[in-house]
Write an enzyme that holds these catalytic residues in place. Structure first.
Site, mmCIF file in Angstrom:
data_model
loop_
_atom_site.group_PDB
_atom_site.id
_atom_site.type_symbol
_atom_site.label_atom_id
_atom_site.label_comp_id
_atom_site.label_asym_id
_atom_site.label_seq_id
_atom_site.Cartn_x
_atom_site.Cartn_y
_atom_site.Cartn_z
ATOM 1 N N PHE A 1 64.348 28.681 71.055
ATOM 2 C CA PHE A 1 64.030 29.864 70.258
ATOM 3 C C PHE A 1 65.299 30.650 69.958
ATOM 4 O O PHE A 1 66.174 30.790 70.826
ATOM 5 C CB PHE A 1 63.103 30.817 71.026
ATOM 6 C CG PHE A 1 61.821 30.223 71.520
ATOM 7 C CD1 PHE A 1 60.667 30.312 70.762
ATOM 8 C CD2 PHE A 1 61.759 29.609 72.769
ATOM 9 C CE1 PHE A 1 59.462 29.794 71.236
ATOM 10 C CE2 PHE A 1 60.572 29.080 73.244
ATOM 11 C CZ PHE A 1 59.417 29.175 72.471
ATOM 12 N N ASP A 2 65.369 31.204 68.756
ATOM 13 C CA ASP A 2 66.304 32.291 68.498
ATOM 14 C C ASP A 2 65.774 33.524 69.223
ATOM 15 O O ASP A 2 64.610 33.573 69.628
ATOM 16 C CB ASP A 2 66.384 32.523 66.984
ATOM 17 C CG ASP A 2 67.318 33.663 66.619
ATOM 18 O OD1 ASP A 2 68.343 33.848 67.304
ATOM 19 O OD2 ASP A 2 67.015 34.385 65.649
ATOM 20 N N GLY A 3 66.625 34.547 69.356
ATOM 21 C CA GLY A 3 66.214 35.741 70.084
ATOM 22 C C GLY A 3 65.641 36.827 69.194
ATOM 23 O O GLY A 3 64.420 36.979 69.062
ATOM 24 N N PHE B 1 62.892 27.392 66.683
ATOM 25 C CA PHE B 1 62.365 28.456 65.838
ATOM 26 C C PHE B 1 63.438 29.512 65.596
ATOM 27 O O PHE B 1 64.060 29.999 66.544
ATOM 28 C CB PHE B 1 61.150 29.114 66.494
ATOM 29 C CG PHE B 1 60.015 28.159 66.763
ATOM 30 C CD1 PHE B 1 59.225 27.690 65.729
ATOM 31 C CD2 PHE B 1 59.753 27.710 68.051
ATOM 32 C CE1 PHE B 1 58.188 26.797 65.963
ATOM 33 C CE2 PHE B 1 58.713 26.832 68.310
ATOM 34 C CZ PHE B 1 57.922 26.375 67.249
ATOM 35 N N ASP C 1 64.540 32.916 62.623
ATOM 36 C CA ASP C 1 64.084 33.732 61.488
ATOM 37 C C ASP C 1 65.045 33.687 60.315
ATOM 38 O O ASP C 1 64.739 34.264 59.266
ATOM 39 C CB ASP C 1 63.875 35.187 61.936
ATOM 40 C CG ASP C 1 65.173 35.832 62.391
ATOM 41 O OD1 ASP C 1 65.478 36.951 61.941
ATOM 42 O OD2 ASP C 1 65.892 35.221 63.207
#
Length: 319
Positions: A170-172, A284, A286
């Site tokens: 995951f991105d943060g 994932f 954004d």
């Protein structure tokens, strides 16, 4: 086995991790979709009926879904459930279910809407994570406070691992965590952002669109944690933050009780080599530039965010 692990098992069986997935995310349907776009729904339907007994190739989300399902224990209520959500007509559902049966994938529920939006069915099925190739359905899921991402086709260069682990990255900010720090960066630039994060290093961040999913996934991780502290469910954080702003990430994960197995604070470094080294089965982010950069080495999902996808968010010095 400790009572605490038994308690976690009962908790997750009572409220399993539910993943809603479109047929195009689960299987390779790019050729069929091109027929739909170029020739229309009748030609698409005719092609699907012609190939009804032909098993579909694996799509971008197949590997991670298959690995998660294999963590369910035979003869007991599942930890993970998969719900197939499709804009296909019910008449065209047979090929998808035939393919899942051929892959011995225990998916027995789903909705087929004959072209109608899938958004209303996401809360109806109590979905924790929704994966699709359709932007509007993903956006509707995010607006319904459900973790969701838009997947592209799987890269032919992606090398599937042979272990029984499942590795999710995951991105943060604006994915696992809220977009609060993004907004600080927009207003105060890099220096102001770093100052803010250092001053608030021990203040946990609010959850982002994937915050609740991460917490539930962490239950599954804990169930499969062995005596050496290694789990079959491996969680990685790969963020453009660097050492000047990393502490708040660690303190937030501690406060949530959701330890990451790996955290990579990459600054301006591209994420793809790190994700490849991690062996992620899905990632994932954004920002579309990171998703596109990663898509050649891992199935990557774009999480719709509140900002311009073309503008860098929280870059480190020199980004």
């Amino acid at each position: 086995m400790s009572q605490s692990i038994e308690g976690l098992k009962e908790r997750l069986r009572a409220n399993p991790l539910r993943i809603g997935i479109s047929t195009r995310a689960l299987f390779q349907l790019e050729d069929e979709h091109k027929v739909f776009v170029d020739a229309g729904v009748d030609a698409y339907a005719a092609l699907q009926l012609e190939k009804e007994e032909e098993v579909l190739a694996k799509g971008a989300a197949f590997e991670v879904v298959d690995r998660l399902l294999k963590l369910n224990e035979p003869g007991t209520p599942p930890y993970v459930q998969i719900i197939l959500l499709s804009r296909n007509s019910p008449d065209l559902s047979l090929r998808a279910f035939n393919s899942m049966k051929a892959y011995e994938m225990p998916v027995v529920t789903g909705s087929f809407t004959s072209g109608a939006p899938l958004g209303p069915f996401i809360p109806a099925w109590k979905i924790d994570l929704f994966l699709s190739n359709e932007h509007q359905d993903v956006k509707a899921a995010i607006e319904a406070k459900t973790a969701a991402a838009r997947l592209g086709p799987v890269s032919p260069h992606w090398q599937r691992a042979t272990s029984d682990e499942v590795r999710i990255a995951f991105d943060g900010d604006a994915v696992v965590f809220s977009a609060e720090s993004d907004e600080i960066y927009k207003r105060e630039k890099l220096e102001g952002f770093r100052r803010h994060e250092q001053e608030n290093a021990k203040k946990p961040m609010e959850g982002g669109p994937f915050g609740e999913f991460l917490k539930k996934l962490s239950l599954l991780r804990a169930i499969y944690l062995n005596e050496d502290g290694v789990s079959k469910v491996r969680i990685g954080i790969v963020t453009a933050r660097d050492s000047e702003a990393h502490a708040r990430v660690i303190h937030t994960l501690r406060a949530w009780g959701t330890p990451a197995d790996e955290a990579h604070f990459v600054g301006p470094w591209p994420k793809a080599p790190i994700l490849q080294a991690f062996g992620a089965h899905i990632f994932f982010d954004d920002q579309e530039k990171h998703v596109l950069g990663a898509a050649d080495v891992v199935p990557a999902g774009h999480v719709p965010g509140p900002h311009d996808p073309d503008k860098p968010i929280i870059p480190a010095e020199g980004a």
